[in-house]
Design a protein around this motif. Structure first.
Motif, PDB file in Angstrom:
ATOM      1  N   ALA A 159      59.265  67.651 -71.084  1.00  0.00           N
ATOM      2  CA  ALA A 159      59.567  68.485 -69.918  1.00  0.00           C
ATOM      3  C   ALA A 159      58.753  68.036 -68.705  1.00  0.00           C
ATOM      4  CB  ALA A 159      59.288  69.949 -70.241  1.00  0.00           C
ATOM      5  N   TRP A 160      57.478  67.706 -68.919  1.00  0.00           N
ATOM      6  CA  TRP A 160      56.634  67.270 -67.789  1.00  0.00           C
ATOM      7  C   TRP A 160      57.108  65.926 -67.257  1.00  0.00           C
ATOM      8  CZ3 TRP A 160      53.661  63.313 -66.077  1.00  0.00           C
ATOM      9  CH2 TRP A 160      52.789  63.574 -65.025  1.00  0.00           C
ATOM     10  N   LEU A 161      57.369  64.998 -68.148  1.00  0.00           N
ATOM     11  CA  LEU A 161      57.801  63.670 -67.724  1.00  0.00           C
ATOM     12  C   LEU A 161      59.135  63.728 -66.993  1.00  0.00           C
ATOM     13  CD1 LEU A 161      56.807  61.748 -70.970  1.00  0.00           C
ATOM     14  CD2 LEU A 161      55.776  61.423 -68.715  1.00  0.00           C
ATOM     15  N   ALA A 162      60.045  64.564 -67.459  1.00  0.00           N
ATOM     16  CA  ALA A 162      61.353  64.684 -66.806  1.00  0.00           C
ATOM     17  C   ALA A 162      61.220  65.234 -65.391  1.00  0.00           C
ATOM     18  CB  ALA A 162      62.267  65.579 -67.633  1.00  0.00           C
ATOM     19  N   GLY A 163      60.227  66.081 -65.176  1.00  0.00           N
ATOM     20  CA  GLY A 163      60.089  66.712 -63.877  1.00  0.00           C
ATOM     21  C   GLY A 163      59.202  65.989 -62.890  1.00  0.00           C
ATOM     22  N   ASN A 164      58.512  64.938 -63.343  1.00  0.00           N
ATOM     23  CA  ASN A 164      57.526  64.313 -62.457  1.00  0.00           C
ATOM     24  C   ASN A 164      57.736  62.823 -62.217  1.00  0.00           C
ATOM     25  OD1 ASN A 164      55.285  66.446 -61.828  1.00  0.00           O
ATOM     26  ND2 ASN A 164      55.820  66.731 -63.991  1.00  0.00           N
ATOM     27  N   GLY A 165      58.795  62.250 -62.756  1.00  0.00           N
ATOM     28  CA  GLY A 165      59.089  60.856 -62.462  1.00  0.00           C
ATOM     29  C   GLY A 165      59.456  60.665 -60.999  1.00  0.00           C
ATOM     30  N   GLY A 166      59.172  59.491 -60.460  1.00  0.00           N
ATOM     31  CA  GLY A 166      59.541  59.193 -59.082  1.00  0.00           C
ATOM     32  C   GLY A 166      58.552  59.654 -58.040  1.00  0.00           C
ATOM     33  N   ARG A 167      57.410  60.191 -58.461  1.00  0.00           N
ATOM     34  CA  ARG A 167      56.403  60.660 -57.498  1.00  0.00           C
ATOM     35  C   ARG A 167      55.306  59.628 -57.252  1.00  0.00           C
ATOM     36  NH1 ARG A 167      55.232  67.078 -58.643  1.00  0.00           N
ATOM     37  NH2 ARG A 167      57.404  67.747 -58.844  1.00  0.00           N
ATOM     38  N   LEU A 198      67.574  64.605 -72.105  1.00  0.00           N
ATOM     39  CA  LEU A 198      67.294  65.658 -71.138  1.00  0.00           C
ATOM     40  C   LEU A 198      67.817  65.296 -69.756  1.00  0.00           C
ATOM     41  CD1 LEU A 198      65.841  68.394 -71.144  1.00  0.00           C
ATOM     42  CD2 LEU A 198      63.782  67.219 -70.404  1.00  0.00           C
ATOM     43  N   LEU A 199      67.549  64.072 -69.325  1.00  0.00           N
ATOM     44  CA  LEU A 199      67.947  63.669 -67.982  1.00  0.00           C
ATOM     45  C   LEU A 199      69.453  63.455 -67.876  1.00  0.00           C
ATOM     46  CD1 LEU A 199      64.986  61.225 -67.277  1.00  0.00           C
ATOM     47  CD2 LEU A 199      65.343  63.495 -66.287  1.00  0.00           C
ATOM     48  N   ALA A 200      70.075  63.044 -68.983  1.00  0.00           N
ATOM     49  CA  ALA A 200      71.523  62.846 -68.955  1.00  0.00           C
ATOM     50  C   ALA A 200      72.271  64.165 -68.840  1.00  0.00           C
ATOM     51  CB  ALA A 200      71.971  62.105 -70.208  1.00  0.00           C
ATOM     52  N   THR A 201      71.640  65.248 -69.287  1.00  0.00           N
ATOM     53  CA  THR A 201      72.306  66.560 -69.246  1.00  0.00           C
ATOM     54  C   THR A 201      71.798  67.424 -68.097  1.00  0.00           C
ATOM     55  OG1 THR A 201      70.667  67.456 -70.809  1.00  0.00           O
ATOM     56  CG2 THR A 201      72.698  66.542 -71.736  1.00  0.00           C
ATOM     57  N   ASP A 202      70.981  66.830 -67.211  1.00  0.00           N
ATOM     58  CA  ASP A 202      70.412  67.591 -66.100  1.00  0.00           C
ATOM     59  C   ASP A 202      71.199  67.296 -64.832  1.00  0.00           C
ATOM     60  OD1 ASP A 202      68.963  68.867 -64.183  1.00  0.00           O
ATOM     61  OD2 ASP A 202      67.060  67.857 -64.596  1.00  0.00           O
ATOM     62  N   ALA A 204      70.710  68.164 -61.928  1.00  0.00           N
ATOM     63  CA  ALA A 204      69.843  67.997 -60.763  1.00  0.00           C
ATOM     64  C   ALA A 204      69.155  66.641 -60.738  1.00  0.00           C
ATOM     65  CB  ALA A 204      68.788  69.102 -60.737  1.00  0.00           C
ATOM     66  N   ALA A 205      69.200  65.914 -61.847  1.00  0.00           N
ATOM     67  CA  ALA A 205      68.520  64.622 -61.919  1.00  0.00           C
ATOM     68  C   ALA A 205      69.326  63.572 -61.169  1.00  0.00           C
ATOM     69  CB  ALA A 205      68.331  64.197 -63.367  1.00  0.00           C
ATOM     70  N   PRO A 206      68.648  62.710 -60.365  1.00  0.00           N
ATOM     71  CA  PRO A 206      69.373  61.631 -59.674  1.00  0.00           C
ATOM     72  C   PRO A 206      70.062  60.714 -60.678  1.00  0.00           C
ATOM     73  CG  PRO A 206      67.101  61.834 -58.886  1.00  0.00           C
ATOM     74  CD  PRO A 206      67.212  62.689 -60.110  1.00  0.00           C
ATOM     75  N   ALA A 207      71.157  60.110 -60.250  1.00  0.00           N
ATOM     76  CA  ALA A 207      71.920  59.245 -61.147  1.00  0.00           C
ATOM     77  C   ALA A 207      71.096  58.060 -61.633  1.00  0.00           C
ATOM     78  CB  ALA A 207      73.174  58.758 -60.433  1.00  0.00           C
ATOM     79  N   ASP A 208      70.155  57.621 -60.798  1.00  0.00           N
ATOM     80  CA  ASP A 208      69.339  56.450 -61.161  1.00  0.00           C
ATOM     81  C   ASP A 208      67.974  56.854 -61.720  1.00  0.00           C
ATOM     82  OD1 ASP A 208      68.248  57.472 -58.873  1.00  0.00           O
ATOM     83  OD2 ASP A 208      68.077  55.558 -57.817  1.00  0.00           O
ATOM     84  N   HIS A 209      67.863  58.082 -62.227  1.00  0.00           N
ATOM     85  CA  HIS A 209      66.567  58.551 -62.719  1.00  0.00           C
ATOM     86  C   HIS A 209      66.111  57.770 -63.937  1.00  0.00           C
ATOM     87  CE1 HIS A 209      63.474  61.480 -62.054  1.00  0.00           C
ATOM     88  NE2 HIS A 209      63.450  61.846 -63.311  1.00  0.00           N
ATOM     89  N   ILE A 210      67.051  57.184 -64.662  1.00  0.00           N
ATOM     90  CA  ILE A 210      66.715  56.321 -65.791  1.00  0.00           C
ATOM     91  C   ILE A 210      67.095  54.900 -65.425  1.00  0.00           C
ATOM     92  CG2 ILE A 210      67.106  55.825 -68.226  1.00  0.00           C
ATOM     93  CD1 ILE A 210      68.013  58.692 -68.607  1.00  0.00           C
ATOM     94  N   ASP A 211      66.125  54.008 -65.435  1.00  0.00           N
ATOM     95  CA  ASP A 211      66.395  52.595 -65.174  1.00  0.00           C
ATOM     96  C   ASP A 211      66.761  51.943 -66.501  1.00  0.00           C
ATOM     97  OD1 ASP A 211      66.445  49.922 -64.588  1.00  0.00           O
ATOM     98  OD2 ASP A 211      64.534  49.884 -63.517  1.00  0.00           O
ATOM     99  N   GLN A 212      68.070  51.803 -66.749  1.00  0.00           N
ATOM    100  CA  GLN A 212      68.537  51.310 -68.034  1.00  0.00           C
ATOM    101  C   GLN A 212      68.129  49.859 -68.282  1.00  0.00           C
ATOM    102  OE1 GLN A 212      69.772  53.256 -70.179  1.00  0.00           O
ATOM    103  NE2 GLN A 212      70.676  54.991 -69.112  1.00  0.00           N
TER     104      GLN A 212
END
Length: 410
Positions: A159-167, A198-202, A204-212
């Protein structure tokens, strides 16, 4: 005379083995977590033939009674009976089929009640703290069960990692309760799988939140938009380079800081091997840079290297060495190669090694002469996966090549 032990007749252990397959592949727990009906398991019972009953009547009765006892009066499995026998031995009723049709029967038969209770605790934590992972738990029940004791901390970390990436933060800065970087590293693969879910089902998460393009292993931090340590670029310099104090002859920079240096160099030598980098003299009005494998390709992002009158790259003579050279030329088109020619290769035949996984990539930035040698290596003209590592080249040969450059080596 005591009855002989039956051979090949079905036992309760055989019935349990058939059901355990459904436990081991996760399908029982997946159905249980989804609220679906229990997958019914029917087991045909192999017992005595009619002709065996008379000769082994005591063994048959003991075998049949044991199957009935082990069923726990239907608590572990149900039994379908059939009558066998005739005039000689009379009519006898023996088990014909066993069936498991409820989760309660399966748990009792397999003896997994405690594990199911732990799985229930995992589901409860997930539903209360991060409901978006409920589906993952149902699809991966055994994986979740294997870390049941750590599950609350895992959910907190995810939960923390999902909410704090990109900062621009490092994973080291995690503040989830009971979680530190060693915990994240120890469970990195599982945490990555949960983060992807988690990010795939969120929404609110940007489309590029996961760098595949980044792996769940070595590329974990970058995959989820966290900062990661950048390899330093090591440079040997003339005294006073870029305003450094005169005693300083070597420095290491972050790439972006190296690119911002207000300096210039007429000559740049980029060397693959660290010890060779340390041994090569610094050219007049120039620098020697440790390329460190494919990191050499990043040097094209440094303006003063691109602007240098002469840039030389010296790497291994193998397919990946030429791939690195081609990558460097994407940013520094005028870079030339040194000690990466056929004469050098053939003069050191006794020092050849084997390239573990050669590339066959198309390299469009090689000179005609380099391209010929590259193709010879790709096609095993000189031998299978031939490789001449830079540090294996005789030093007097290196000195001779450097002297031929007439660069005014210091």
């Amino acid at each position: 005379m005591s009855p002989r032990a039956p051979r090949g007749w079905t036992t309760s252990a055989d019935i349990a083995a058939r059901v355990r397959r459904r436990w081991d592949d996760g399908s029982l727990l997946t159905a249980y977590a989804a609220g679906a009906p229990c997958p019914r398991v029917e087991v045909p019972i192999r017992g005595p033939a009619v002709r065996e009953i008379g000769a082994e009547l005591a063994a048959v009765r003991e075998w049949s009674a044991r199957l009935v006892r082990d069923s726990g009066e239907g608590a572990a499995y149900g039994l379908t009976l059939r009558e066998v026998g005739g005039r000689a031995i009379g009519r006898n009723t023996i088990p014909a089929r066993a069936g498991v049709e409820s989760f309660e029967q399966a748990w009792r038969l397999l003896g997994v009640g405690a594990q199911v209770a732990r799985f229930d605790a995992v589901r409860e934590v997930t539903a209360s703290r991060e409901p978006r992972l409920v589906g993952w738990v149902a699809r991966n029940p055994l994986r979740a069960l294997a870390v049941a004791d750590e599950w609350p901390r895992l959910v907190a970390a995810v939960a923390w990692l999902a909410g704090n990436g990109g900062r621009g933060w490092y994973v080291r800065q995690i503040t989830a309760a009971g979680v530190d970087t060693k915990f994240v590293a120890a469970h990195r693969g599982l945490i990555a799988a949960l983060l992807d879910e988690l990010l795939a089902t969120d929404p609110a998460a940007p489309a590029d939140h996961i760098d595949q393009s980044r792996s769940r292993g070595a590329g974990f931090a970058a995959r989820y938009s966290f900062a990661e340590p950048e390899p330093l670029v090591h440079v040997r310099v003339d005294a006073g380079f870029a305003g450094l104090p005169p005693p300083v002859t070597e420095a290491a920079f972050r790439l972006d800081e190296l690119a911002r240096l207000r300096t210039s160099a007429r000559r740049v030598v980029i060397v693959e091997n660290q010890v060779t980098y340390l041994a090569v003299p610094v050219p007049a009005e120039g620098v020697v840079v440790w390329g460190a494998g494919f990191s050499a390709g990043r040097l094209g992002r440094v303006p003063w290297i691109r602007a240098a009158a002469s840039v030389i790259y010296s790497g291994d003579i193998d397919t990946h060495g030429f791939a690195i050279l081609s990558l460097l030329r994407a940013g520094v088109p005028h870079a030339s190669s040194l000690l990466m020619d056929r004469d050098t290769l053939l003069a050191h035949r006794d020092r050849w090694g084997h390239e573990p996984s050669p590339t066959r990539a198309r390299l469009d930035r090689l000179t005609d002469i380099e391209q010929v040698l590259y193709q010879e290596l790709v096609e095993d003209v000189h031998g299978s996966a031939v490789r001449l590592e830079q540090e294996r080249i005789a030093w007097d040969w290196v000195e001779q090549e450097l002297t031929g450059l007439r660069w005014g080596w210091g």
